[in-house]
Design a protein around this motif. Structure first.
Motif, PDB file in Angstrom:
ATOM      1  N   LYS A 179      10.908  -4.360   6.086  1.00 46.69           N
ATOM      2  CA  LYS A 179      11.395  -5.680   5.659  1.00 46.69           C
ATOM      3  C   LYS A 179      12.455  -5.567   4.573  1.00 46.69           C
ATOM      4  O   LYS A 179      13.104  -6.550   4.224  1.00 46.69           O
ATOM      5  CB  LYS A 179      10.221  -6.512   5.124  1.00 46.69           C
ATOM      6  CG  LYS A 179       9.260  -6.956   6.211  1.00 46.69           C
ATOM      7  CD  LYS A 179       8.215  -7.906   5.618  1.00 46.69           C
ATOM      8  CE  LYS A 179       7.119  -8.224   6.634  1.00 46.69           C
ATOM      9  NZ  LYS A 179       5.836  -8.523   5.991  1.00 46.69           N
ATOM     10  N   GLY A 180      12.588  -4.379   3.980  1.00 50.24           N
ATOM     11  CA  GLY A 180      13.579  -4.193   2.920  1.00 50.24           C
ATOM     12  C   GLY A 180      13.185  -4.877   1.628  1.00 50.24           C
ATOM     13  O   GLY A 180      14.031  -5.423   0.910  1.00 50.24           O
ATOM     14  N   THR A 181      11.885  -4.849   1.306  1.00 58.26           N
ATOM     15  CA  THR A 181      11.432  -5.527   0.082  1.00 58.26           C
ATOM     16  C   THR A 181      10.661  -4.579  -0.836  1.00 58.26           C
ATOM     17  O   THR A 181      10.085  -3.595  -0.381  1.00 58.26           O
ATOM     18  CB  THR A 181      10.498  -6.713   0.416  1.00 58.26           C
ATOM     19  OG1 THR A 181       9.370  -6.215   1.144  1.00 58.26           O
ATOM     20  CG2 THR A 181      11.211  -7.772   1.222  1.00 58.26           C
ATOM     21  N   ILE A 182      10.669  -4.923  -2.108  1.00 56.55           N
ATOM     22  CA  ILE A 182       9.838  -4.218  -3.082  1.00 56.55           C
ATOM     23  C   ILE A 182       8.974  -5.240  -3.817  1.00 56.55           C
ATOM     24  O   ILE A 182       9.325  -6.425  -3.878  1.00 56.55           O
ATOM     25  CB  ILE A 182      10.677  -3.431  -4.116  1.00 56.55           C
ATOM     26  CG1 ILE A 182      11.658  -4.366  -4.853  1.00 56.55           C
ATOM     27  CG2 ILE A 182      11.431  -2.287  -3.458  1.00 56.55           C
ATOM     28  CD1 ILE A 182      12.314  -3.737  -6.065  1.00 56.55           C
ATOM     29  N   THR A 183       7.860  -4.753  -4.361  1.00 51.36           N
ATOM     30  CA  THR A 183       6.953  -5.645  -5.091  1.00 51.36           C
ATOM     31  C   THR A 183       6.911  -5.237  -6.559  1.00 51.36           C
ATOM     32  O   THR A 183       6.829  -4.052  -6.868  1.00 51.36           O
ATOM     33  CB  THR A 183       5.523  -5.545  -4.503  1.00 51.36           C
ATOM     34  OG1 THR A 183       5.604  -5.855  -3.118  1.00 51.36           O
ATOM     35  CG2 THR A 183       4.574  -6.513  -5.200  1.00 51.36           C
ATOM     36  N   ILE A 184       7.000  -6.230  -7.435  1.00 51.98           N
ATOM     37  CA  ILE A 184       6.819  -5.968  -8.864  1.00 51.98           C
ATOM     38  C   ILE A 184       5.698  -6.863  -9.385  1.00 51.98           C
ATOM     39  O   ILE A 184       5.397  -7.897  -8.790  1.00 51.98           O
ATOM     40  CB  ILE A 184       8.103  -6.238  -9.687  1.00 51.98           C
ATOM     41  CG1 ILE A 184       8.624  -7.672  -9.436  1.00 51.98           C
ATOM     42  CG2 ILE A 184       9.181  -5.209  -9.378  1.00 51.98           C
ATOM     43  CD1 ILE A 184       9.699  -8.121 -10.406  1.00 51.98           C
ATOM     44  N   ILE A 185       5.087  -6.429 -10.462  1.00 52.08           N
ATOM     45  CA  ILE A 185       4.068  -7.254 -11.124  1.00 52.08           C
ATOM     46  C   ILE A 185       4.398  -7.268 -12.600  1.00 52.08           C
ATOM     47  O   ILE A 185       4.711  -6.224 -13.185  1.00 52.08           O
ATOM     48  CB  ILE A 185       2.656  -6.666 -10.889  1.00 52.08           C
ATOM     49  CG1 ILE A 185       2.259  -6.857  -9.413  1.00 52.08           C
ATOM     50  CG2 ILE A 185       1.633  -7.354 -11.804  1.00 52.08           C
ATOM     51  CD1 ILE A 185       0.891  -6.299  -9.071  1.00 52.08           C
ATOM     52  N   PHE A 186       4.428  -8.445 -13.180  1.00 49.96           N
ATOM     53  CA  PHE A 186       4.745  -8.502 -14.612  1.00 49.96           C
ATOM     54  C   PHE A 186       3.845  -9.500 -15.320  1.00 49.96           C
ATOM     55  O   PHE A 186       3.317 -10.433 -14.718  1.00 49.96           O
ATOM     56  CB  PHE A 186       6.218  -8.862 -14.831  1.00 49.96           C
ATOM     57  CG  PHE A 186       6.624 -10.195 -14.264  1.00 49.96           C
ATOM     58  CD1 PHE A 186       6.535 -11.355 -15.029  1.00 49.96           C
ATOM     59  CD2 PHE A 186       7.087 -10.296 -12.956  1.00 49.96           C
ATOM     60  CE1 PHE A 186       6.898 -12.583 -14.508  1.00 49.96           C
ATOM     61  CE2 PHE A 186       7.452 -11.533 -12.421  1.00 49.96           C
ATOM     62  CZ  PHE A 186       7.360 -12.676 -13.205  1.00 49.96           C
ATOM     63  N   GLN A 187       3.695  -9.248 -16.607  1.00 47.98           N
ATOM     64  CA  GLN A 187       2.917 -10.137 -17.455  1.00 47.98           C
ATOM     65  C   GLN A 187       3.899 -10.990 -18.251  1.00 47.98           C
ATOM     66  O   GLN A 187       4.929 -10.485 -18.708  1.00 47.98           O
ATOM     67  CB  GLN A 187       2.073  -9.287 -18.402  1.00 47.98           C
ATOM     68  CG  GLN A 187       1.097 -10.092 -19.219  1.00 47.98           C
ATOM     69  CD  GLN A 187       0.058  -9.197 -19.886  1.00 47.98           C
ATOM     70  OE1 GLN A 187       0.161  -7.968 -19.854  1.00 47.98           O
ATOM     71  NE2 GLN A 187      -0.938  -9.806 -20.495  1.00 47.98           N
TER      72      GLN A 187
END
Lengths: 279, 479
Positions: A56-64
């Motif tokens: 899909k050409g996506t990345i996942t990030i998680i932030f506070q």
């Protein structure tokens, strides 16, 4: 420009975002990060790549949500775009079959330890995960981590879920005191947590890897903002890390340097919250 | 002293008649006022002044100035255009050999290059070539009459340029004009390299760099920002995608620290970080812009080069009450341009010569509060030909500071060599080239600028870009 494909609030203060970034999605390996900048006036902040989908050409990030930039990021909607994303940066985690590994994640650090657990499991390790959060509502990625762990223990500071206590004491009591052989430990989370884990693994001679979340500007070794002391030598977290042997890291220096912009950051955040900067 | 010598010269010159017009001064912002703003310091020639200065050029038949220029600007020709009022034509003439005249007119060390060999300089003062170059380029830009040469038929060959600094921008401009399909890959979010992250607004307004980059885009150069060669994609991956040749112009963008105790205390910056925060990220406009910077009251900058001058003058503009240059040799050995040192002096910078920091002292919270310095004296000349500084025993003392900027040079960034198999580097990490063409140990890969020479000047990097452009053209024409 990188479009926001998905956005989920994992807890009141923690957000997961899936972003369009095709080249990075193909290239990234566990342990690497991106630097992002929201708009023309934005600052550059580093964030770990939690997951990716090359197809899909996506990345996942998680932030506070801790300051102006992360609050502004939280204010964006699916379909909005970020002006700049650079990556993948940093050295990938060295993944081998070490045997029995313990992945310890604290708070939003669980997002950083998650891709490591996935890669370590895939490489044939027996993965034991210990996750900690202040309270039940702040615990993230429980289901995902469980899928990549052979055993999982959850702790909360207030006892609202899982074991009442800290990840370090659970690790001490539940494993080291039981003489369970541990081949390698990954400890990622708040500085005091990483330090506490390193302090208890050191006498046992268990290699302990930490991932350092220093302040960065360019993220490519050009500025030296992210410098840390490892084995008495100055290293740049962006190009020499972000992972280091935790037994050699100067955690006091790391904790100090993370506070360098506390005052201006507070000022910017207050201004953002009252909306007087036009946002 | 100055007045006497100028007077003496004038009497001599009334006899000679040839050069009675003195070198025209460039108006500048008043030091008291400019020290609290980031606007450009020199204001530039008016058309009248430019014409007066241009007519000082005696139009040598064999101009030595051209040989003094790393990119062979046709100096007498563009100056003649100015003298005769053809300002736009002057700019075009400049652009035939120099893609960045508005930049070079501001930051080139002309006193060591074209102006150093100007014939007029032998008896009096050389023609102000740099100021005239700036004038012509600014005139063209302000008039909005930027000429775009007709696009060249594509030859179908694709070029990778790693790094959008002075070397990369130059080679990209040269090769696109020869019909190549050129893509610049830049790690930062803006093109310009040191021109945008390093050199401050008050010395090189960013709008000028943007205009020059925009000009390259109009010529057909593609620029991919947020792309680290070696991380986002490697050189070999780009070859596999069909690129035919590569130029590496990534600069010497890794800061050097002195490895003395306390150097990681809060409040201590590398010049790279300090200037990047202020220039590229516009931290001087915080909180309008999101990037913060420490606004120190007592700032010490360690080093004596142009980067040190840029840093110390930035510190003043950020509100420093005391801004100091700490340099281990004397004014004579200082590598900074005289003009920059002069500007810094005018603005109230203190120069502590023959001083070297040996330790930084911090408080409990981890902030720097003091700098322990040792006094130095000059000994025998070292390999650079400069007299080497020798510490004076027991001369240490502490200076109160709250901010330090370490500006003692840069070194090679290892990302490209580490991710490119077979690329030879020397023991300092710089890329080894076979000769002036910039050819590296690998076929089809060329390099130039600071990643080959170590930190140097904008114009030398541009010169290296020019030579590599010729070499790549020759290489691909034979293929």
């Amino acid at each position: 420009m990188n479009k926001i494909i998905e956005k989920v609030n994992l807890s009141e203060r923690v957000v997961k975002m899936v972003l369009e970034a095709p080249i990075i999605a193909q290239k990234r390996k566990a342990g690497q990060f991106i630097v992002l900048k929201i708009d023309e006036k934005g600052e550059r902040i580093p964030l770990t790549i939690v997951d990716s989908d090359a197809q899909k050409g996506t990345i996942t990030i998680i932030f506070q949500i801790v300051g102006k930039t992360t609050a502004q990021l939280d204010g964006l909607k699916i379909g909005d775009s970020l002006q700049d994303i650079l990556g993948p940066l940093g050295n990938p985690t060295e993944i081998e079959n070490y045997g029995r590994v313990v992945c310890i994640g604290g708070g939003v650090g669980i997002g950083v330890v998650y891709p490591l657990a996935v890669a370590l499991k895939k490489a044939g390790n027996r993965v034991i995960s210990i996750l900690g959060a202040r309270t039940k509502d702040l615990l993230i990625l429980e289901k995902e981590m469980r899928a990549s762990s052979d055993t999982m223990i959850i702790t909360t500071d207030d006892g609202s879920y899982g074991v009442h206590g800290f990840v370090s004491s659970v690790f001490q009591v539940g494993m080291l005191d039981q003489n369970i052989k541990v081949d390698r430990v990954y400890a990622i989370g708040p500085v005091p947590m990483m330090k506490a884990v390193c302090d208890i693994t050191k006498p046992h001679g268990i290699k302990t890897i930490v991932s350092l979340n220093s302040i960065m500007v360019d993220g490519t070794g050009m500025c030296g903002a992210c410098r840390v002391a490892v084995a008495g030598k100055t290293k740049f977290a962006c190009v020499d890390g972000p992972e280091f042997d935790g037994h050699e890291v100067d955690f006091k220096l790391l904790a100090d340097r993370l506070k360098m912009y506390c005052d201006p950051e507070r000022e910017a955040y207050e201004k953002h919250k009252c909306g007087c900067d036009g946002n | 002293m100055k007045n006497i010598s100028v007077g003496a010269m004038e009497t001599k010159e009334t006899k000679e008649k040839k050069e009675k017009v003195p070198r025209q001064k460039m108006p500048e912002q008043d030091p008291q006022k400019r020290v609290r703003n980031f606007e450009e310091v020199p204001i530039g020639y008016s058309t009248e002044t430019a014409i007066i200065e241009a007519t000082r050029c005696i139009q040598c038949k064999k101009p030595s100035c051209v040989g003094g220029c790393p990119v062979d600007v046709r100096i007498p020709e563009f100056i003649k255009d100015i003298a005769e009022g053809r300002f736009i034509e002057a700019a075009w003439k400049l652009k035939e050999t120099n893609g960045l005249p508005a930049v070079c007119g501001r930051v080139c060390p002309q006193e060591d290059q074209c102006e150093k060999v100007c014939v007029l300089g032998k008896k009096g003062e050389p023609v102000a070539i740099g100021r005239l170059e700036r004038f012509a380029a600014d005139y063209e830009r302000n008039a909005g009459k930027i000429s775009i040469p007709p696009s060249v038929k594509s030859n179908g060959k694709k070029i990778v340029v790693a790094g959008a600094g002075p070397a990369g921008l130059t080679i990209a401009g040269d090769l696109v004009k020869l019909g190549y399909d050129v893509t610049i890959f830049e790690a930062l979010h803006k093109a310009g390299g040191v021109l945008v992250y390093g050199i401050p607004e008050f010395r090189l307004p960013k709008a000028i760099v943007e205009a020059e980059v925009e000009y390259l885009r109009k010529l057909g150069v593609k620029i991919e920002t947020n792309f680290v060669i070696g991380r986002t994609k490697t050189i070999d991956e780009l070859f596999a995608e069909g690129f035919n040749a590569v130029f590496i112009g990534v600069g010497a963008g890794a800061p050097v620290f002195m490895n003395i105790p306390g150097e990681n205390l809060m409040g201590i910056y590398s010049a790279n970080e300090y200037l990047t925060r202020s220039n590229l990220m516009k931290a001087y406009l915080f909180p309008e812009y999101d990037t913060p910077i420490v606004r120190g009251k007592r700032v010490a900058v360690v080093g004596g080069g142009n980067v040190a001058m840029d840093s110390v003058r930035t510190a003043l503009r950020l509100g420093a009450e005391r801004a100091m240059i700490i340099y281990r040799r004397t004014e004579v050995e200082m590598p900074a341009r005289k003009e920059e040192v002069h500007h810094a002096e005018e603005e109230g910078v203190e120069f502590l010569m023959l001083h070297n920091p040996v330790e930084y002292i911090g408080n409990e919270a981890g902030w720097v509060t003091g700098m322990k310095c040792i006094k130095m004296e000059l000994g025998e000349p070292d390999e650079s030909g400069r007299r080497s500084p020798v510490p004076i025993k027991d001369s240490e003392f502490v200076i109160d500071v709250d901010t330090i900027v370490v500006a003692v040079g840069t070194m090679a960034n290892p990302i490209v060599p580490a991710t490119t198999a077979g690329l030879e580097i020397n023991k300092k990490g710089y890329i080894v080239t076979k000769d002036e063409s910039g050819l590296t140990s690998r076929e089809g890969i060329y390099a130039g600028g600071d990643i080959v020479t170590g930190s140097a000047t904008v114009i030398l990097a541009m010169g290296a870009g020019r030579k590599a452009a010729n070499a790549i053209h020759e290489y691909l024409s034979k293929k």
